[in-house]
Design an enzyme around this catalytic site. Structure first.
Site, PDB file in Angstrom:
ATOM      1  N   PHE A 148      16.903  57.343  -3.349  1.00 29.79           N
ATOM      2  CA  PHE A 148      17.440  55.658  -4.155  1.00 29.79           C
ATOM      3  C   PHE A 148      16.126  54.832  -4.020  1.00 29.79           C
ATOM      4  O   PHE A 148      15.848  53.355  -4.948  1.00 29.79           O
ATOM      5  CB  PHE A 148      18.293  54.820  -2.858  1.00 29.79           C
ATOM      6  CG  PHE A 148      17.370  54.296  -1.566  1.00 29.79           C
ATOM      7  CD1 PHE A 148      17.269  53.427  -1.737  1.00 29.79           C
ATOM      8  CD2 PHE A 148      17.849  54.906  -0.687  1.00 29.79           C
ATOM      9  CE1 PHE A 148      16.668  52.607  -0.712  1.00 29.79           C
ATOM     10  CE2 PHE A 148      17.375  54.024   0.335  1.00 29.79           C
ATOM     11  CZ  PHE A 148      16.627  53.550  -0.044  1.00 29.79           C
ATOM     12  N   LYS A 172      18.613  64.899 -11.241  1.00 30.89           N
ATOM     13  CA  LYS A 172      19.483  64.793 -10.538  1.00 30.89           C
ATOM     14  C   LYS A 172      18.504  63.411  -9.255  1.00 30.89           C
ATOM     15  O   LYS A 172      18.564  63.595  -8.169  1.00 30.89           O
ATOM     16  CB  LYS A 172      20.009  65.811  -9.021  1.00 30.89           C
ATOM     17  CG  LYS A 172      21.486  65.686  -8.690  1.00 30.89           C
ATOM     18  CD  LYS A 172      21.760  64.642  -7.760  1.00 30.89           C
ATOM     19  CE  LYS A 172      21.228  64.247  -6.395  1.00 30.89           C
ATOM     20  NZ  LYS A 172      21.618  62.714  -5.964  1.00 30.89           N
ATOM     21  N   GLU A 175      22.555  58.621  -6.267  1.00 33.48           N
ATOM     22  CA  GLU A 175      23.942  58.677  -6.132  1.00 33.48           C
ATOM     23  C   GLU A 175      24.305  56.766  -5.534  1.00 33.48           C
ATOM     24  O   GLU A 175      25.321  56.606  -6.443  1.00 33.48           O
ATOM     25  CB  GLU A 175      24.752  59.319  -5.270  1.00 33.48           C
ATOM     26  CG  GLU A 175      24.705  59.650  -4.185  1.00 33.48           C
ATOM     27  CD  GLU A 175      24.054  60.159  -3.343  1.00 33.48           C
ATOM     28  OE1 GLU A 175      22.878  60.710  -4.330  1.00 33.48           O
ATOM     29  OE2 GLU A 175      24.389  61.009  -2.263  1.00 33.48           O
ATOM     30  N   ARG A 176      23.002  56.826  -5.427  1.00 32.61           N
ATOM     31  CA  ARG A 176      23.194  55.513  -4.203  1.00 32.61           C
ATOM     32  C   ARG A 176      23.030  54.009  -5.324  1.00 32.61           C
ATOM     33  O   ARG A 176      23.447  53.014  -5.868  1.00 32.61           O
ATOM     34  CB  ARG A 176      22.267  54.852  -3.430  1.00 32.61           C
ATOM     35  CG  ARG A 176      23.281  55.449  -2.107  1.00 32.61           C
ATOM     36  CD  ARG A 176      22.539  55.428  -0.696  1.00 32.61           C
ATOM     37  NE  ARG A 176      21.442  56.446  -0.321  1.00 32.61           N
ATOM     38  CZ  ARG A 176      20.935  56.390   0.478  1.00 32.61           C
ATOM     39  NH1 ARG A 176      20.950  55.543   1.195  1.00 32.61           N
ATOM     40  NH2 ARG A 176      20.354  57.231   1.361  1.00 32.61           N
ATOM     41  N   SER A 225      14.151  61.913   2.142  1.00 33.59           N
ATOM     42  CA  SER A 225      14.491  62.249   3.899  1.00 33.59           C
ATOM     43  C   SER A 225      13.331  63.751   3.698  1.00 33.59           C
ATOM     44  O   SER A 225      14.020  64.858   3.814  1.00 33.59           O
ATOM     45  CB  SER A 225      15.445  61.546   4.241  1.00 33.59           C
ATOM     46  OG  SER A 225      15.894  62.490   4.216  1.00 33.59           O
ATOM     47  N   CYS A 280       8.133  54.640   0.948  1.00 35.34           N
ATOM     48  CA  CYS A 280       7.620  55.422   2.166  1.00 35.34           C
ATOM     49  C   CYS A 280       6.430  55.670   2.111  1.00 35.34           C
ATOM     50  O   CYS A 280       5.730  56.128   2.903  1.00 35.34           O
ATOM     51  CB  CYS A 280       7.652  57.044   1.430  1.00 35.34           C
ATOM     52  SG  CYS A 280       6.456  57.737  -0.350  1.00 35.34           S
ATOM     53  N   GLU A 382      11.733  56.872  11.167  1.00 26.61           N
ATOM     54  CA  GLU A 382      11.000  56.196  10.160  1.00 26.61           C
ATOM     55  C   GLU A 382      12.459  55.639  10.197  1.00 26.61           C
ATOM     56  O   GLU A 382      14.317  55.603  10.211  1.00 26.61           O
ATOM     57  CB  GLU A 382      11.290  57.338   8.890  1.00 26.61           C
ATOM     58  CG  GLU A 382      11.154  56.353   7.756  1.00 26.61           C
ATOM     59  CD  GLU A 382      11.301  57.239   6.467  1.00 26.61           C
ATOM     60  OE1 GLU A 382      12.118  58.277   6.039  1.00 26.61           O
ATOM     61  OE2 GLU A 382      10.753  57.543   5.435  1.00 26.61           O
TER      62      GLU A 382
HETATM   63  P1  NAD Z   1      18.063  61.476   0.990  1.00 26.27           P
HETATM   64  O1  NAD Z   1      16.857  62.635   1.948  1.00 26.27           O
HETATM   65  O2  NAD Z   1      18.960  60.789   1.401  1.00 26.27           O
HETATM   66  O3  NAD Z   1      18.299  61.510  -0.633  1.00 26.27           O
HETATM   67  C1  NAD Z   1      17.602  62.166  -1.442  1.00 26.27           C
HETATM   68  C2  NAD Z   1      18.116  63.070  -1.990  1.00 26.27           C
HETATM   69  O4  NAD Z   1      18.742  64.075  -1.777  1.00 26.27           O
HETATM   70  C3  NAD Z   1      18.994  62.097  -3.173  1.00 26.27           C
HETATM   71  O5  NAD Z   1      19.402  62.503  -4.165  1.00 26.27           O
HETATM   72  C4  NAD Z   1      20.592  62.886  -2.174  1.00 26.27           C
HETATM   73  O6  NAD Z   1      21.435  62.864  -2.804  1.00 26.27           O
HETATM   74  C5  NAD Z   1      19.810  63.984  -2.103  1.00 26.27           C
HETATM   75  N1  NAD Z   1      20.688  64.713  -1.059  1.00 26.27           N
HETATM   76  C6  NAD Z   1      21.263  63.978  -0.175  1.00 26.27           C
HETATM   77  N2  NAD Z   1      21.903  64.856   1.519  1.00 26.27           N
HETATM   78  C7  NAD Z   1      21.849  65.556   0.414  1.00 26.27           C
HETATM   79  C8  NAD Z   1      22.533  67.051   0.876  1.00 26.27           C
HETATM   80  N3  NAD Z   1      22.761  67.061   2.367  1.00 26.27           N
HETATM   81  N4  NAD Z   1      22.203  68.269   1.372  1.00 26.27           N
HETATM   82  C9  NAD Z   1      21.434  67.937  -1.255  1.00 26.27           C
HETATM   83  N5  NAD Z   1      21.201  67.235  -1.532  1.00 26.27           N
HETATM   84  C10 NAD Z   1      20.959  65.917  -0.449  1.00 26.27           C
HETATM   85  O7  NAD Z   1      16.492  59.896   1.183  1.00 26.27           O
HETATM   86  P2  NAD Z   1      17.259  58.686   0.935  1.00 26.27           P
HETATM   87  O8  NAD Z   1      17.592  57.593   1.776  1.00 26.27           O
HETATM   88  O9  NAD Z   1      17.570  58.350  -0.536  1.00 26.27           O
HETATM   89  O10 NAD Z   1      15.740  57.389   0.046  1.00 26.27           O
HETATM   90  C11 NAD Z   1      14.654  57.148   1.294  1.00 26.27           C
HETATM   91  C12 NAD Z   1      14.129  58.446   2.148  1.00 26.27           C
HETATM   92  O11 NAD Z   1      13.121  59.014   0.908  1.00 26.27           O
HETATM   93  C13 NAD Z   1      13.279  58.105   3.652  1.00 26.27           C
HETATM   94  O12 NAD Z   1      13.069  58.461   4.185  1.00 26.27           O
HETATM   95  C14 NAD Z   1      11.572  58.075   2.066  1.00 26.27           C
HETATM   96  O13 NAD Z   1      10.604  57.885   3.181  1.00 26.27           O
HETATM   97  C15 NAD Z   1      11.686  59.074   1.594  1.00 26.27           C
HETATM   98  N6  NAD Z   1      10.687  59.171   0.247  1.00 26.27           N
HETATM   99  C16 NAD Z   1       9.577  59.347   0.254  1.00 26.27           C
HETATM  100  C17 NAD Z   1       8.456  59.482  -0.437  1.00 26.27           C
HETATM  101  C18 NAD Z   1       7.503  60.151  -0.496  1.00 26.27           C
HETATM  102  O14 NAD Z   1       6.707  60.627  -1.757  1.00 26.27           O
HETATM  103  N7  NAD Z   1       6.797  61.173   0.083  1.00 26.27           N
HETATM  104  C19 NAD Z   1       8.971  58.486  -1.913  1.00 26.27           C
HETATM  105  C20 NAD Z   1      10.159  57.669  -1.430  1.00 26.27           C
HETATM  106  C21 NAD Z   1      10.937  57.986  -0.586  1.00 26.27           C
END
Ligand code: NAD
Length: 498
Positions: A148, A172, A175-176, A225, A280, A382
């Site tokens: 998101f 994909k 969704e937020r 994450s 991140c 985090e």
């Molecule tokens: P998230 O992991 O909750 O979601 C990321 C994606 O995974 C979304 O599209 C979501 O729909 C999907 N997803 C969530 N739960 C799932 C599940 N159980 N099964 C399958 N798919 C699922 O992350 P977020 O809250 O949207 O974003 C924040 C996180 O992303 C933080 O931890 C941040 O550090 C990380 N991030 C990392 C980088 C990097 O380059 N390393 C960059 C941006 C964000």
């Protein structure tokens, strides 16, 4: 209420079966619904991409690049609209949303160089009358799953490079805050991309799992994450797919006793609190070397934080906006509470910010916590909020040991005037992206982005030169054209040039 759908084969599709609320985090109100794709809809998107692949694969790279040139212009032309869509659903202030978009556009600019990037490698006369070369061929249909916090930039890390390499894409988004991502994908069509080459499915685990298990998906790029990154990587690779999965972070800045403290404070302010700490690469831990440096840092930082402005995305005078959801706001506050309960000192407390006119928004004010220790929950995990924690150590070695021992290794920075110390730091620190007096060392588009340890699962980093490797498969051709009438003899031993 406005429903956000999917982009499949050039058409916006809405299933209407399952939906999820999309909030304006500044007001706390539900403003839209996002349609959650079923397995069937995701399969339709994959089928559209698969059907578009043969023609797109055979489209000359220069023509694929021309789509990107037009796409870049459209992104610039519609930047304000994209920033507003990001602001409405993510909450980040317009200046910050435009910054994220600009970083994304730079990836499009890099992708415009596709003909040069895909030239391959050629060797003449590897043997008598034998030439050999390596080509980089597209994989087929590839998928991206994005978080998101950068609804424009992170998708732009992925699909421009995948597309110019000749692949078709199924994205994909989170969704937020899905609207800006969908809109950007629609601009690709306006830029001349054939239908079906780029598809977007909004959804949750059902959509993601379909992508991970479908045999037609050749590769998966993920950013999000760490627990989900690990799940994506293990599932995708178990299913025979190429995968890069970028995860979470805990980025430390070492503040050395010789640092220009006013500069370090200015840099840390933006890097810790910009985008509400929902980056991140946010610097969430300052490791002060020596008590004098720690006291100076705390003193100057608390003074500077008095001027921080938190509010709605529409007012460009604000420094940062709300966090993404009510649940996330509670989680961030929970980490601040836990640090306090475990003995740290909350020096600047952002738990109850007053944001006039936005009393129901998901705001957390800038928070500064001193005397944090490595055993505390708020240090280990985090937080992803506007919280800067200060850890006190006595030597640079202790500061580096702390960073190297942490499970994450995304970004880090050292503030110092000592070149020798900085060089030692960059040589020995176990982190993928390192800043020397640069708080957010996010690589530019012509390098590649990725962390170490549990911040990245996979071998290749995102965008830049690594993306050419990730989104292509090497094929090496060895060719002989003997002179007319010359016949080669039989050879049973391994051919060599000895
Ligand atoms: P998230 O992991 O909750 O979601 C990321 C994606 O995974 C979304 O599209 C979501 O729909 C999907 N997803 C969530 N739960 C799932 C599940 N159980 N099964 C399958 N798919 C699922 O992350 P977020 O809250 O949207 O974003 C924040 C996180 O992303 C933080 O931890 C941040 O550090 C990380 N991030 C990392 C980088 C990097 O380059 N390393 C960059 C941006 C964000």
């Amino acid at each position: 209420m406005n429903t956000i759908g999917h982009l499949i084969n050039g058409e916006v599709v809405i299933e209407g079966n399952r939906g999820q609320d999309v909030f304006n985090p500044a007001t706390g109100e539900v403003t839209k619904t996002v349609d959650l794709a079923s397995k069937r809809t995701v399969e339709d998107a994959i089928a559209a991409a698969q059907a578009a692949f043969p023609a797109w694969r055979d489209t000359p790279p220069i023509k694929r690049a021309r789509v990107m040139f037009r796409f870049k212009e459209l992104l610039e032309e519609h930047a304000e609209k994209i920033a507003a869509l990001i602001g409405e659903e993510h909450g980040k202030i317009s200046h910050d949303a435009l910054g994220e978009l600009q970083r994304g556009i730079e990836n499009v600019e890099y992708a415009c160089g596709a003909p040069e990037l895909l030239k391959g490698e050629h060797s003449r006369n590897v043997g008598p009358n034998i030439d050999s070369w390596s080509e980089f061929q597209p994989l087929g249909v590839v998928a991206g799953i994005t978080p998101f916090n950068f609804p424009a930039m992170v998708p732009l890390w992925m699909f421009p490079m995948a597309l110019v390499c000749g692949n078709c894409f199924v994205l994909k988004p989170s969704e937020r805050d899905p609207s800006s991502t969908l809109y950007i994908a629609q601009l690709l069509l306006e830029a001349g991309l054939p239908s079906g080459v780029m598809n977007v499915v909004n959804g949750d685990k059902e959509a993601v799992d379909t992508l991970l298990h479908d045999g037609r998906i050749q590769a998966v790029s993920f950013v999000g994450s760490t627990p989900i990154a690990e799940y994506i990587y293990s599932t995708a690779t178990a299913n025979g797919k190429r995968c890069q999965a970028l995860g979470g972070a805990k980025n430390h800045a070492i503040v050395m006793p010789d640092a220009d403290m006013d500069n370090a404070v200015n840099q840390l302010l933006g890097a810790a609190f910009g985008s509400s700490g929902e980056r991140c690469m946010a610097l969430s831990v300052a490791v002060a070397v020596g008590d004098a440096a720690a006291d100076a840092l705390i003193g100057k930082m608390s003074e500077a934080m008095a001027g921080l402005k938190v509010g709605a995305y529409t007012d460009n005078r604000n420094d940062f906006g709300p966090v993404i959801t009510r649940a996330h706001q509670e989680k961030v506050v929970g980490y601040i509470n836990s640090a306090e309960e475990q003995g740290a000192e909350v020096v600047v407390d952002g738990r109850n910010p007053q944001v006039d006119g936005y009393e129901s928004g998901f705001f957390v004010g800038g928070t500064l916590i001193d005397n944090v220790t490595p055993d505390m929950l708020s240090y280990r995990e985090e937080i992803f909020g506007p919280v800067l924690q200060v850890v006190r150590v006595q030597t640079m070695q202790q500061a580096m040991e702390l960073i190297n021992a942490h499970e994450y290794g995304n970004g880090t920075c050292i503030f110092t005037r000592d070149g020798e110390a900085a060089r030692y730091f960059s040589d020995h620190i176990q982190v993928g992206m390192v800043g020397i007096n640069v708080p957010l060392p996010v690589p530019v588009a012509y390098h590649s982005f990725g962390g170490w340890k549990r911040s990245l699962f996979g071998d290749l980093h995102a965008y830049g030169p690594d993306a050419v490797r990730f989104y292509t498969r090497r094929k090496t051709i060895t060719q002989r054209w003997p002179s007319a009438g010359v016949r080669e003899g039989v050879e049973f031993s391994m051919p060599t040039m000895k």
